[in-house]
Design a protein around this motif. Structure first.
Motif, PDB file in Angstrom:
ATOM      1  N   TRP A  88     -36.073   2.773  10.399  1.00  0.00           N
ATOM      2  CA  TRP A  88     -37.204   3.677  10.601  1.00  0.00           C
ATOM      3  C   TRP A  88     -37.920   3.256  11.863  1.00  0.00           C
ATOM      4  O   TRP A  88     -37.904   2.093  12.245  1.00  0.00           O
ATOM      5  N   ARG A  89     -38.598   4.214  12.489  1.00  0.00           N
ATOM      6  CA  ARG A  89     -39.445   3.905  13.644  1.00  0.00           C
ATOM      7  C   ARG A  89     -40.857   4.368  13.318  1.00  0.00           C
ATOM      8  O   ARG A  89     -41.078   5.508  12.942  1.00  0.00           O
ATOM      9  N   VAL A  90     -41.782   3.458  13.502  1.00  0.00           N
ATOM     10  CA  VAL A  90     -43.181   3.745  13.206  1.00  0.00           C
ATOM     11  C   VAL A  90     -43.937   3.803  14.536  1.00  0.00           C
ATOM     12  O   VAL A  90     -43.932   2.824  15.294  1.00  0.00           O
ATOM     13  N   PRO A  91     -44.574   4.927  14.853  1.00  0.00           N
ATOM     14  CA  PRO A  91     -45.360   5.001  16.088  1.00  0.00           C
ATOM     15  C   PRO A  91     -46.447   3.923  16.082  1.00  0.00           C
ATOM     16  O   PRO A  91     -47.114   3.712  15.069  1.00  0.00           O
ATOM     17  N   ASP A  99     -45.357   8.041  26.650  1.00  0.00           N
ATOM     18  CA  ASP A  99     -45.109   6.598  26.639  1.00  0.00           C
ATOM     19  C   ASP A  99     -45.347   5.974  25.279  1.00  0.00           C
ATOM     20  O   ASP A  99     -45.666   4.796  25.181  1.00  0.00           O
ATOM     21  N   GLU A 100     -45.220   6.733  24.226  1.00  0.00           N
ATOM     22  CA  GLU A 100     -45.433   6.210  22.870  1.00  0.00           C
ATOM     23  C   GLU A 100     -44.429   5.100  22.574  1.00  0.00           C
ATOM     24  O   GLU A 100     -43.246   5.230  22.832  1.00  0.00           O
ATOM     25  N   ARG A 101     -44.946   3.989  22.041  1.00  0.00           N
ATOM     26  CA  ARG A 101     -44.071   2.895  21.625  1.00  0.00           C
ATOM     27  C   ARG A 101     -43.944   2.919  20.111  1.00  0.00           C
ATOM     28  O   ARG A 101     -44.828   3.394  19.411  1.00  0.00           O
ATOM     29  N   TYR A 102     -42.829   2.388  19.633  1.00  0.00           N
ATOM     30  CA  TYR A 102     -42.527   2.404  18.209  1.00  0.00           C
ATOM     31  C   TYR A 102     -42.184   1.008  17.722  1.00  0.00           C
ATOM     32  O   TYR A 102     -41.602   0.215  18.456  1.00  0.00           O
ATOM     33  N   TYR A 103     -42.533   0.746  16.478  1.00  0.00           N
ATOM     34  CA  TYR A 103     -42.020  -0.419  15.774  1.00  0.00           C
ATOM     35  C   TYR A 103     -40.737   0.030  15.103  1.00  0.00           C
ATOM     36  O   TYR A 103     -40.708   1.067  14.438  1.00  0.00           O
ATOM     37  N   ARG A 104     -39.688  -0.721  15.272  1.00  0.00           N
ATOM     38  CA  ARG A 104     -38.418  -0.385  14.630  1.00  0.00           C
ATOM     39  C   ARG A 104     -38.241  -1.289  13.416  1.00  0.00           C
ATOM     40  O   ARG A 104     -38.248  -2.515  13.527  1.00  0.00           O
ATOM     41  N   ILE A 105     -38.101  -0.681  12.261  1.00  0.00           N
ATOM     42  CA  ILE A 105     -37.937  -1.398  11.004  1.00  0.00           C
ATOM     43  C   ILE A 105     -36.499  -1.192  10.539  1.00  0.00           C
ATOM     44  O   ILE A 105     -36.065  -0.056  10.353  1.00  0.00           O
ATOM     45  N   GLN A 106     -35.781  -2.277  10.369  1.00  0.00           N
ATOM     46  CA  GLN A 106     -34.408  -2.209   9.886  1.00  0.00           C
ATOM     47  C   GLN A 106     -34.323  -2.988   8.581  1.00  0.00           C
ATOM     48  O   GLN A 106     -34.824  -4.112   8.498  1.00  0.00           O
ATOM     49  N   PRO A 164     -49.999   0.487  10.369  1.00  0.00           N
ATOM     50  CA  PRO A 164     -51.071  -0.212   9.669  1.00  0.00           C
ATOM     51  C   PRO A 164     -51.245  -1.613  10.243  1.00  0.00           C
ATOM     52  O   PRO A 164     -50.317  -2.165  10.852  1.00  0.00           O
ATOM     53  N   PRO A 165     -52.412  -2.215  10.074  1.00  0.00           N
ATOM     54  CA  PRO A 165     -52.660  -3.561  10.598  1.00  0.00           C
ATOM     55  C   PRO A 165     -51.648  -4.593  10.085  1.00  0.00           C
ATOM     56  O   PRO A 165     -51.291  -5.521  10.800  1.00  0.00           O
ATOM     57  N   GLU A 166     -51.150  -4.412   8.858  1.00  0.00           N
ATOM     58  CA  GLU A 166     -50.175  -5.355   8.296  1.00  0.00           C
ATOM     59  C   GLU A 166     -48.889  -5.381   9.110  1.00  0.00           C
ATOM     60  O   GLU A 166     -48.275  -6.427   9.287  1.00  0.00           O
ATOM     61  N   LEU A 167     -48.478  -4.225   9.615  1.00  0.00           N
ATOM     62  CA  LEU A 167     -47.263  -4.166  10.427  1.00  0.00           C
ATOM     63  C   LEU A 167     -47.489  -4.854  11.767  1.00  0.00           C
ATOM     64  O   LEU A 167     -46.625  -5.583  12.250  1.00  0.00           O
ATOM     65  N   GLU A 168     -48.646  -4.649  12.348  1.00  0.00           N
ATOM     66  CA  GLU A 168     -48.967  -5.311  13.607  1.00  0.00           C
ATOM     67  C   GLU A 168     -48.995  -6.822  13.435  1.00  0.00           C
ATOM     68  O   GLU A 168     -48.492  -7.567  14.281  1.00  0.00           O
ATOM     69  N   THR A 169     -49.549  -7.310  12.329  1.00  0.00           N
ATOM     70  CA  THR A 169     -49.572  -8.747  12.045  1.00  0.00           C
ATOM     71  C   THR A 169     -48.161  -9.279  11.861  1.00  0.00           C
ATOM     72  O   THR A 169     -47.812 -10.341  12.378  1.00  0.00           O
ATOM     73  N   TRP A 183     -44.414   1.636   2.346  1.00  0.00           N
ATOM     74  CA  TRP A 183     -45.256   2.474   3.205  1.00  0.00           C
ATOM     75  C   TRP A 183     -44.399   3.104   4.300  1.00  0.00           C
ATOM     76  O   TRP A 183     -44.486   4.305   4.556  1.00  0.00           O
ATOM     77  N   VAL A 184     -43.571   2.275   4.937  1.00  0.00           N
ATOM     78  CA  VAL A 184     -42.714   2.768   6.018  1.00  0.00           C
ATOM     79  C   VAL A 184     -41.766   3.845   5.499  1.00  0.00           C
ATOM     80  O   VAL A 184     -41.632   4.908   6.096  1.00  0.00           O
TER      81      VAL A 184
END
Length: 93
Positions: A72-75, A48-55, A80-85, A29-30
């Motif tokens: 990758w950086r996901v805003p 002030d957008e924060r990102y999840y950084r996926i390496q 998705p809820p799975e990434l937050e979990t 997905w990412v």
């Protein structure tokens, strides 16, 4: 600092099959929707957008050295809820 999460590390070969499949689905997905972190999509003016950084690291057969790293950086607003979990609890479902 508020809002920062600690890093979550997973080795795909060590995960049980259902968790590995869930994590791979999330990575796909990412890769499909989030722009690469080395692109131009992270310029000034996003507030002030924060990102999840996926390496993603690929290791050689001996496991001693990183062969490649992709990022990758996901805003946070489109994650998705799975990434937050995954980030909050260190597990994939």
């Amino acid at each position: 600092m508020p809002g920062l999460q600690r890093r979550q590390l997973f080795t795909l070969r060590d995960l049980p099959a259902p968790q590995r499949e869930s994590l791979c689905r999330l990575i796909r997905w990412v890769v499909g929707l989030a722009p690469r972190a080395d692109g131009d999509d992270y310029s000034v003016g996003r507030g002030d957008e924060r990102y999840y950084r996926i390496q993603v690291y690929h290791r050689n057969d001996s496991g001693n050295r990183d062969i490649a790293q992709l990022e990758w950086r996901v805003p946070e607003s489109s994650a998705p809820p799975e990434l937050e979990t995954l980030v909050s609890y260190g597990r994939v479902e």
